[in-house]
Write a protein that holds these residues in place. Structure first.
Motif, PDB file in Angstrom:
ATOM      1  N   ALA A  36       0.846  -1.206   0.000  1.00  0.00           N
ATOM      2  CA  ALA A  36       0.000   0.000   0.000  1.00  0.00           C
ATOM      3  C   ALA A  36       0.880   1.254   0.000  1.00  0.00           C
ATOM      4  N   VAL A  37       1.992   1.212   0.709  1.00  0.00           N
ATOM      5  CA  VAL A  37       2.904   2.366   0.696  1.00  0.00           C
ATOM      6  C   VAL A  37       3.522   2.513  -0.694  1.00  0.00           C
ATOM      7  N   LEU A  38       3.943   1.391  -1.280  1.00  0.00           N
ATOM      8  CA  LEU A  38       4.576   1.457  -2.614  1.00  0.00           C
ATOM      9  C   LEU A  38       3.592   1.942  -3.678  1.00  0.00           C
ATOM     10  N   ALA A  39       2.316   1.635  -3.491  1.00  0.00           N
ATOM     11  CA  ALA A  39       1.307   2.054  -4.477  1.00  0.00           C
ATOM     12  C   ALA A  39       0.966   3.543  -4.352  1.00  0.00           C
ATOM     13  N   SER A  40       1.406   4.174  -3.275  1.00  0.00           N
ATOM     14  CA  SER A  40       1.133   5.601  -3.058  1.00  0.00           C
ATOM     15  C   SER A  40       2.229   6.426  -3.733  1.00  0.00           C
ATOM     16  N   GLU A  41       2.246   7.722  -3.429  1.00  0.00           N
ATOM     17  CA  GLU A  41       3.280   8.567  -4.026  1.00  0.00           C
ATOM     18  C   GLU A  41       4.627   8.480  -3.283  1.00  0.00           C
ATOM     19  N   ALA A  42       4.691   7.667  -2.223  1.00  0.00           N
ATOM     20  CA  ALA A  42       5.957   7.487  -1.501  1.00  0.00           C
ATOM     21  C   ALA A  42       7.049   7.022  -2.462  1.00  0.00           C
ATOM     22  N   GLY A  43       8.304   7.354  -2.148  1.00  0.00           N
ATOM     23  CA  GLY A  43       9.412   6.996  -3.031  1.00  0.00           C
ATOM     24  C   GLY A  43       9.983   5.616  -2.773  1.00  0.00           C
ATOM     25  N   GLY A  44       9.513   4.956  -1.743  1.00  0.00           N
ATOM     26  CA  GLY A  44      10.013   3.627  -1.392  1.00  0.00           C
ATOM     27  C   GLY A  44       9.300   3.201  -0.126  1.00  0.00           C
ATOM     28  N   VAL A  45       9.755   2.110   0.465  1.00  0.00           N
ATOM     29  CA  VAL A  45       9.077   1.632   1.669  1.00  0.00           C
ATOM     30  C   VAL A  45      10.105   1.063   2.644  1.00  0.00           C
ATOM     31  N   THR A  46       9.823   1.239   3.925  1.00  0.00           N
ATOM     32  CA  THR A  46      10.678   0.696   4.984  1.00  0.00           C
ATOM     33  C   THR A  46       9.916  -0.420   5.675  1.00  0.00           C
ATOM     34  N   THR A  47      10.586  -1.528   5.921  1.00  0.00           N
ATOM     35  CA  THR A  47       9.902  -2.644   6.582  1.00  0.00           C
ATOM     36  C   THR A  47       9.857  -2.419   8.093  1.00  0.00           C
ATOM     37  N   LYS A  48       8.906  -3.091   8.754  1.00  0.00           N
ATOM     38  CA  LYS A  48       8.910  -3.119  10.217  1.00  0.00           C
ATOM     39  C   LYS A  48      10.237  -3.707  10.674  1.00  0.00           C
ATOM     40  N   SER A  49      10.818  -3.134  11.723  1.00  0.00           N
ATOM     41  CA  SER A  49      12.085  -3.676  12.221  1.00  0.00           C
ATOM     42  C   SER A  49      11.909  -5.153  12.546  1.00  0.00           C
ATOM     43  N   ALA A  50      12.829  -5.950  12.033  1.00  0.00           N
ATOM     44  CA  ALA A  50      12.734  -7.406  12.180  1.00  0.00           C
ATOM     45  C   ALA A  50      13.628  -7.918  13.292  1.00  0.00           C
ATOM     46  N   THR A  51      13.175  -8.995  13.909  1.00  0.00           N
ATOM     47  CA  THR A  51      14.004  -9.798  14.803  1.00  0.00           C
ATOM     48  C   THR A  51      14.248 -11.133  14.083  1.00  0.00           C
ATOM     49  N   PRO A  52      15.169 -11.962  14.568  1.00  0.00           N
ATOM     50  CA  PRO A  52      15.456 -13.202  13.824  1.00  0.00           C
ATOM     51  C   PRO A  52      14.219 -14.077  13.629  1.00  0.00           C
ATOM     52  N   VAL A  53      13.367 -14.160  14.654  1.00  0.00           N
ATOM     53  CA  VAL A  53      12.111 -14.905  14.490  1.00  0.00           C
ATOM     54  C   VAL A  53      10.940 -13.989  14.818  1.00  0.00           C
ATOM     55  N   ALA A  54       9.746 -14.363  14.322  1.00  0.00           N
ATOM     56  CA  ALA A  54       8.552 -13.531  14.499  1.00  0.00           C
ATOM     57  C   ALA A  54       8.256 -13.307  15.984  1.00  0.00           C
TER      58      ALA A  54
END
Ligand code: RRO
Length: 330
Positions: A36-54
């Motif tokens: 949804a962010v990529l489909a907007s006028e945003a120039g890119g997208v940042t992921t939620k900060s990840a940990t090794p496992v969910a």
């Protein structure tokens, strides 16, 4: 014509057609939210900060909008590094394909993904960066040294010796472009200290600020805190933090080598806020609370507002005013 005004930017040779993306944590936990962010006028997208496992994160309620911002204590809910690394790698493969122009535009083909990681220990961070190093992903990785909401874990970004020790280990094996998400600093000794610490390493950028950690918002009527984790303490974002964010961007731009780029995050609600971040030296900006409040349509509004300001001032690109804030002498 505002059409000819460019909002494009670049970090470590990676092109963003628009300087704005979401801030990590907002609209980025699932592939649907990322798309949804990529489909907007945003120039890119940042992921939620990840940990090794969910991780499920902290108990709810854990986030609230405030009249002038937001408070959150999400506690790193995320799908695990593998999920986001697969997404970033797929997007990169798509960007490399030779698609017809209209399909490419529809799929936001050339918009980059910033892959955010935030381990609960130095070992976690090193393990995730090893996985990224060994993967085909060659885009920007953002090491979050400033999560304020994990019970019993201090924000690493406030311990300059630990930052140096971590980055020494990281750069002994990591060769891809790496940025750092840093907490807000409040004193000149901290500006000097963090700039000296991170300036020793070949980082691509610093992103500041994360939320102002451990604020407290209360409901006077019920005499109760607004969020459940940590007795109600949580990270503050939005309008409330803008002056601190601008100060941090400006302080780092004055101290870091010009090759190290800066992403300005904090308090962006209008095109003028974006303009001010760039004036302080931001190469790109991220939107958190206002994206949460308004949804991905916010990027179109902010872009239009910024272009109108640039047009009024006769600026055709960000280079025309980036970092050119005027001061008043001693
Ligand atoms: O997940 C969170 O609670 C969170 C993180 Br990792 C962060 O970096 N900043 C923030 O305000 N919340």
């Amino acid at each position: 014509m505002t059409d000819t005004i460019s909002l494009a930017t670049e970090i470590a040779g990676i092109a963003f057609p628009n300087l704005m993306t979401n801030a990590a944590g907002v609209s980025c936990e699932t592939t649907q939210e990322l798309n949804a962010v990529l489909a907007s006028e945003a120039g890119g997208v940042t992921t939620k900060s990840a940990t090794p496992v969910a991780r499920p994160g902290n108990p709810t309620p854990r986030q609230e909008l405030l009249p002038l911002g937001s408070i959150n204590s999400m506690g790193l809910p995320n799908r695990g590094l593998g999920y986001y690394l697969a997404y970033a790698t797929q997007r990169q493969a798509l960007a490399g394909q030779d698609l017809p122009a209209e399909v490419a535009a529809e799929t936001a083909q050339h918009k980059p993904v910033i892959l955010s990681v935030s381990g609960l220990s130095i070992e976690d961070n090193l393990a995730m960066l090893k996985d990224i190093q060994q993967s085909p992903f060659t885009g920007l990785t953002e090491l979050n040294l400033s999560c304020p909401n994990v019970v019993g874990k201090a924000q690493l970004g406030y311990d300059f010796e630990a930052v140096v020790a971590t980055l020494t280990e990281v750069f002994s094996h990591f060769t891809k472009p790496l940025g750092l998400k840093l907490p807000p600093y409040f004193d000149f000794f901290q500006f000097d200290g963090i700039a000296e610490a991170v300036g020793r390493f070949p980082i691509a950028y610093v992103n500041m600020i994360n939320s102002i950690g451990n604020g407290l918002a209360i409901d006077a009527e019920t005499e109760t805190v607004l969020i459940k984790p940590k007795g109600g303490f949580g990270g503050i974002g939005g309008e409330l933090v803008k002056p601190t964010a601008l100060a941090n961007v400006r302080a780092m731009r004055l101290r870091l080598h010009p090759d190290i780029k800066i992403i300005g995050t904090g308090g962006i609600r209008t095109g003028q806020d974006v303009f001010e971040h760039v004036l302080c030296g931001a190469d790109a900006v991220q939107v958190g609370t206002e994206l949460w409040r308004e949804g991905p349509g916010v990027f179109k509004r902010l872009s239009e507002e910024l272009r109108a300001i640039m047009k009024e001032k006769g600026y055709g690109s960000l280079d025309d005013f980036r970092g050119k804030l005027k001061t008043m002498g001693a």
